[in-house]
Design an enzyme around this catalytic site. Structure first.
Site, PDB file in Angstrom:
ATOM      1  N   ASP A  90       0.851  -1.193   0.000  1.00  0.00           N
ATOM      2  CA  ASP A  90       0.000   0.000   0.000  1.00  0.00           C
ATOM      3  C   ASP A  90       0.887   1.243   0.000  1.00  0.00           C
ATOM      4  OD1 ASP A  90      -2.068   1.547   2.585  1.00  0.00           O
ATOM      5  OD2 ASP A  90      -1.794   2.015   0.449  1.00  0.00           O
ATOM      6  N   ASN A  95      -0.109   4.497  -0.478  1.00  0.00           N
ATOM      7  CA  ASN A  95      -0.698   5.791  -0.052  1.00  0.00           C
ATOM      8  C   ASN A  95      -1.429   5.693   1.281  1.00  0.00           C
ATOM      9  OD1 ASN A  95      -2.829   4.254  -0.777  1.00  0.00           O
ATOM     10  ND2 ASN A  95      -3.715   5.679  -2.262  1.00  0.00           N
ATOM     11  N   ASP A  99      -3.880   4.025   2.484  1.00  0.00           N
ATOM     12  CA  ASP A  99      -5.340   3.871   2.671  1.00  0.00           C
ATOM     13  C   ASP A  99      -5.693   2.438   3.068  1.00  0.00           C
ATOM     14  OD1 ASP A  99      -6.307   3.521  -0.878  1.00  0.00           O
ATOM     15  OD2 ASP A  99      -4.940   2.398   0.409  1.00  0.00           O
ATOM     16  N   ASP A 117      -1.770  -1.223  -3.907  1.00  0.00           N
ATOM     17  CA  ASP A 117      -2.036  -0.504  -5.163  1.00  0.00           C
ATOM     18  C   ASP A 117      -0.882  -0.676  -6.159  1.00  0.00           C
ATOM     19  OD1 ASP A 117      -1.651   1.976  -2.775  1.00  0.00           O
ATOM     20  OD2 ASP A 117      -0.024   1.394  -4.150  1.00  0.00           O
ATOM     21  N   ASP A 125      -4.747 -11.599 -14.703  1.00  0.00           N
ATOM     22  CA  ASP A 125      -5.738 -12.616 -14.371  1.00  0.00           C
ATOM     23  C   ASP A 125      -6.931 -12.463 -15.321  1.00  0.00           C
ATOM     24  OD1 ASP A 125      -5.985 -13.995 -11.130  1.00  0.00           O
ATOM     25  OD2 ASP A 125      -7.239 -14.557 -12.852  1.00  0.00           O
ATOM     26  N   ASP A 130      -8.786 -17.779 -14.939  1.00  0.00           N
ATOM     27  CA  ASP A 130      -9.595 -18.152 -13.779  1.00  0.00           C
ATOM     28  C   ASP A 130     -10.639 -19.215 -14.126  1.00  0.00           C
ATOM     29  OD1 ASP A 130     -10.293 -17.386 -10.989  1.00  0.00           O
ATOM     30  OD2 ASP A 130     -12.230 -16.964 -11.907  1.00  0.00           O
ATOM     31  N   GLU A 147      -6.388 -22.049 -14.602  1.00  0.00           N
ATOM     32  CA  GLU A 147      -6.729 -22.534 -13.262  1.00  0.00           C
ATOM     33  C   GLU A 147      -7.833 -23.557 -13.457  1.00  0.00           C
ATOM     34  OE1 GLU A 147      -9.442 -20.735 -10.851  1.00  0.00           O
ATOM     35  OE2 GLU A 147      -8.533 -21.301  -8.962  1.00  0.00           O
ATOM     36  N   HIS A 152      -3.968 -17.108  -3.220  1.00  0.00           N
ATOM     37  CA  HIS A 152      -4.905 -16.241  -2.509  1.00  0.00           C
ATOM     38  C   HIS A 152      -6.179 -16.970  -2.105  1.00  0.00           C
ATOM     39  CE1 HIS A 152      -6.151 -16.567  -6.584  1.00  0.00           C
ATOM     40  NE2 HIS A 152      -7.328 -16.060  -6.268  1.00  0.00           N
ATOM     41  N   ASP A 153      -6.248 -18.264  -2.460  1.00  0.00           N
ATOM     42  CA  ASP A 153      -7.465 -19.032  -2.148  1.00  0.00           C
ATOM     43  C   ASP A 153      -7.247 -20.046  -1.040  1.00  0.00           C
ATOM     44  OD1 ASP A 153      -8.525 -19.301  -5.627  1.00  0.00           O
ATOM     45  OD2 ASP A 153      -9.038 -17.839  -4.073  1.00  0.00           O
TER      46      ASP A 153
HETATM   47  O1  TEU Z   1     -11.029 -19.858  -7.707  1.00  0.00           O
HETATM   48  C1  TEU Z   1     -11.805 -20.933  -8.223  1.00  0.00           C
HETATM   49  C2  TEU Z   1     -11.670 -22.048  -7.351  1.00  0.00           C
HETATM   50  O2  TEU Z   1     -11.061 -23.024  -7.669  1.00  0.00           O
HETATM   51  C3  TEU Z   1     -12.205 -21.806  -6.008  1.00  0.00           C
HETATM   52  O3  TEU Z   1     -13.454 -22.494  -5.921  1.00  0.00           O
HETATM   53  C4  TEU Z   1     -11.226 -22.355  -5.071  1.00  0.00           C
HETATM   54  O4  TEU Z   1     -11.136 -23.759  -5.335  1.00  0.00           O
HETATM   55  C5  TEU Z   1     -11.718 -22.129  -3.695  1.00  0.00           C
HETATM   56  O5  TEU Z   1     -12.004 -20.793  -3.626  1.00  0.00           O
HETATM   57  C6  TEU Z   1     -10.615 -22.489  -2.719  1.00  0.00           C
HETATM   58  O6  TEU Z   1      -9.637 -23.259  -3.220  1.00  0.00           O
HETATM   59  C7  TEU Z   1     -10.958 -18.784  -8.627  1.00  0.00           C
HETATM   60  C8  TEU Z   1     -10.230 -17.641  -7.940  1.00  0.00           C
HETATM   61  O7  TEU Z   1      -8.896 -18.061  -7.650  1.00  0.00           O
HETATM   62  C9  TEU Z   1     -10.991 -17.308  -6.679  1.00  0.00           C
HETATM   63  O8  TEU Z   1     -10.296 -16.305  -5.927  1.00  0.00           O
HETATM   64  C10 TEU Z   1     -12.351 -16.794  -7.078  1.00  0.00           C
HETATM   65  O9  TEU Z   1     -13.115 -16.583  -5.900  1.00  0.00           O
HETATM   66  C11 TEU Z   1     -13.080 -17.814  -7.975  1.00  0.00           C
HETATM   67  O10 TEU Z   1     -12.257 -18.367  -9.003  1.00  0.00           O
HETATM   68  C12 TEU Z   1     -14.239 -17.126  -8.687  1.00  0.00           C
HETATM   69  O11 TEU Z   1     -13.708 -16.218  -9.624  1.00  0.00           O
HETATM   70 CA    CA Z   2      -3.356   2.139  -1.339  1.00  0.00          CA
END
Ligand code: TEU
Ligand code: CA
Length: 617
Positions: free
Chosen positions: A103, A105, A107, A111, A180, A282, A340, A411-412
């Site tokens: 981040d 700035n 907030d 970014d 993405d 995705d 993915e 991130h999942d």
């Molecule tokens: O994730 C799809 C997916 O595989 C998810 O169902 C995942 O298996 C679950 O969230 C945990 O493993 C992609 C993106 O990476 C995710 O951040 C999005 O929420 C999702 O598609 C919908 O776009």
């Molecule tokens: Ca920021």
């Protein structure tokens, strides 16, 4: 045509059949070797149905056969010849989740300017390519995976001008940048969907899965984020339904419509023409749905956690759509693609990534992220023996015509270190061990932001600190199932995607999080990442493209060799107990080039990993 009279070995010969049967056996703790047993292989499906039909239900077998018969193609793993060289096979990728990366700035939201400020850090780490999670205009219902305008940057992150500056700064450092691509669905605030709602006769009504011919919900599909997969609207005093596989604000695009495909391809080319080097795509295996959107089988729904998924996780036109995207969008720009693909096993991954197929360059397979029989929303300790099994299987059998992605976090998911052990005193050793395995395996390493800092799960204290739409859906579902608030929170805490979404601790004093959510950076681990990435590049012919051979896989240890112009032996202790080191290399002319403890001992300390190189005469 496979039928109830087909034998198990005929079913196992089908790529989809093999992946599903492997996964089923694995989840039951049984070896897939069972299915290569000639006696068992002769059993007919109808016999098996009699044995387990009650438990699995008739619908399971119908759906299973229907799915298998959609795939007539076969791709066997190529073991001869050379591996085709490519920049994306030699690169180390780094996934940036923009809203929590850096981040600039103050907030509290990451970014683009923050990313620009860290490019030298990433270059010094040895990163060659960045993958940005979505930065497009979005209401942020699913943190940007709900896109409102594909050609506009989300204001919280910055502007298109800043993005162009970021892209040129990346290229100035001879790095690549992929974006993405989220085109299974758009935000319900996208103009296409808004127009489809307000103008029933507009062409955009056919861009989505709308139904206005039924008073009852069109099918029994559930969303990945809990609850039914249909939104209900009112139109001319009649019910209007629209499909959403994910959140209620993520509306599935109808890929059977050629105009959808044309508009998506046009958008992809717009970004590639700007100089973007490719895309992470995705849930790209979900874009083709079976005609008529038939009900899902409840047994499969139970197994997969999403009812109806068998109708679209490997849909009838998937290959056709992937080939069209590849030939009309990616090929003209020689762009890179990594799909993915949740739910695809090795054989289906081969069918979408083999270089002869011209569909995707690579995919993310998720089968290693949970131990068999366990799910993400479950507090259990991950079994590193399973990680070894997975790596041996894929390193040995994926073939030279396909290329693995090598990752533990994104991130999942919660952090792999925390899945293995919640003992903070073991975190550093586990992080180092995982890094050695990742950087000495064949495939492309994808770091997730913070991996190099040794980040572990965060100590969230209540649902008030959880913003993720998936976790909120899961929490609701658990309460509806009768769990207490504490029980439901404990389950959500184990698997919430929030663990991968807290602001990185560049300077722990700053940040919007309370003290307990800020983590210290394991600086030694960052240096180890730099050393291992350097080693991998220095000996690319062996550590990237070289052969893979298991030398020892008894419980607790994993020893393998990688051979190209050099020969390396990697000796890993997967356990938290001392283990004997791999002896034979000592007698031969090997020298220790790396150890996670820094010492060449007769034993391997808990989670110690060593890399030995044969001394060239
Ligand atoms: O994730 C799809 C997916 O595989 C998810 O169902 C995942 O298996 C679950 O969230 C945990 O493993 C992609 C993106 O990476 C995710 O951040 C999005 O929420 C999702 O598609 C919908 O776009
Ligand atoms: Ca920021």
């Amino acid at each position: 045509m496979l039928t109830y009279n087909s034998t198990l070995s005929e079913l196992y010969n089908n790529p989809i059949g093999r992946d599903i049967m492997d996964k089923l056996l694995l989840s039951m703790g049984m070896s897939s070797r069972l299915l290569t047993n000639p006696i068992i292989g002769r059993r007919k499906l109808k016999t098996v149905r009699k044995l387990v039909g009650k438990k699995l239900g008739d619908g399971f077998f119908e759906a299973f056969l229907e799915l298998l018969n959609t795939e007539q193609d076969r791709v066997s793993p190529r073991e001869d010849g050379e591996i085709t060289r490519a920049w994306w096979k030699e690169a180390v990728f780094y996934q940036i989740y923009p809203r929590s990366f850096c981040d600039s700035n103050g907030d509290g939201v990451g970014d683009l300017r923050g990313i620009i400020s860290k490019l030298d850090y990433l270059k010094d780490l040895g990163v060659d390519a960045l993958w940005l999670s979505p930065i497009y205009d979005s209401p942020q219902d699913d943190n940007g995976y709900d896109i409102r305008d594909y050609r506009k940057i989300c204001e919280e992150f910055g502007s298109l001008e800043e993005f162009r500056e970021l892209l040129s700064e990346v290229h100035n450092r001879e790095m690549h940048l992929i974006m993405d691509l989220v085109v299974n669905h758009t935000s319900d605030e996208h103009e296409w969907f808004q127009t489809a709602l307000s103008e029933p006769n507009s062409k955009y009504r056919k861009y989505y899965y709308f139904r206005n011919d039924t008073d009852v919900i069109p099918n029994n599909w559930t969303s990945f984020f809990s609850g039914p997969a249909w939104n209900e609207y009112e139109e001319n005093d009649k019910r209007l339904w629209a499909l959403h596989s994910f959140s209620k604000k993520q509306m599935d695009l109808n890929w059977t419509n050629p105009e959808v495909r044309e508009d998506v391809i046009d958008m992809i080319r717009w970004w590639l023409a700007m100089g973007v080097d490719g895309f992470r795509m995705d849930v790209i295996n979900l874009i083709s749905k079976r005609d008529g959107l038939p009900d899902g089988d409840s047994t499969i729904g139970e197994m997969m956690g999403v009812r109806g998924i068998e109708n679209y996780f490997y849909g009838p036109k998937l290959h056709e759509y992937l080939r069209q995207i590849q030939s009309e969008a990616f090929a003209p720009y020689n762009a890179f693609s990594v799909g993915e693909t949740p739910g695809l096993g090795m054989n289906m991954c081969r069918l979408v990534t083999d270089e002869t197929r011209k569909e995707l360059d690579m995919v993310f397979n998720f089968d290693h992220l949970e131990s068999p029989g366990h799910t993400r929303f479950e507090d259990y300790r991950y079994d590193t023996e399973y990680l070894k099994k997975y790596m041996i299987d894929w390193q040995s059998h994926y073939g030279k015509g396909c290329w693995m992605s090598l990752f533990y976090n994104n991130h999942d998911n919660p952090k792999m270190i925390s899945k293995i052990s919640t003992d903070q005193s073991e975190a550093s050793a586990i992080g180092r061990m995982l890094a050695v395995l990742q950087f000495t395996s064949r495939g492309t390493p994808f770091l997730f932001q913070g991996d190099e800092m040794g980040l572990v799960n965060s100590e969230f204290r209540s649902m008030d600190e959880i913003t993720d739409v998936e976790s909120k859906g899961e929490y609701r579902k658990l309460l509806e199932a009768g769990k207490t608030e504490d029980e439901a929170f404990a389950i959500v805490l184990a698997g919430t995607r929030e663990h991968g979404r807290v602001l990185l601790p560049w300077n722990p004093s700053l940040g919007v999080h309370p003290e307990r959510l800020r983590q210290r950076v394991d600086k030694k681990l960052t240096e180890i990442y730099q050393d291992l990435i350097f080693l991998r590049k220095e000996y690319r012919d062996s550590l990237v493209y070289g052969t893979f051979q298991v030398l020892r896989d008894k419980k607790g240890v994993f020893t393998y060799e990688r051979v190209g112009t050099e020969r390396f032996v990697v000796d890993i202790n997967l356990s938290n107990r001392e283990q004997k080191s791999f002896e034979p290399k000592k007698q031969e002319a090997f020298e220790l080039v790396f150890s996670t403890t820094g010492m060449a001992t007769e034993k391997l300390a808990p989670y110690e990993a060593q890399i030995w190189m044969e001394v060239q005469e």
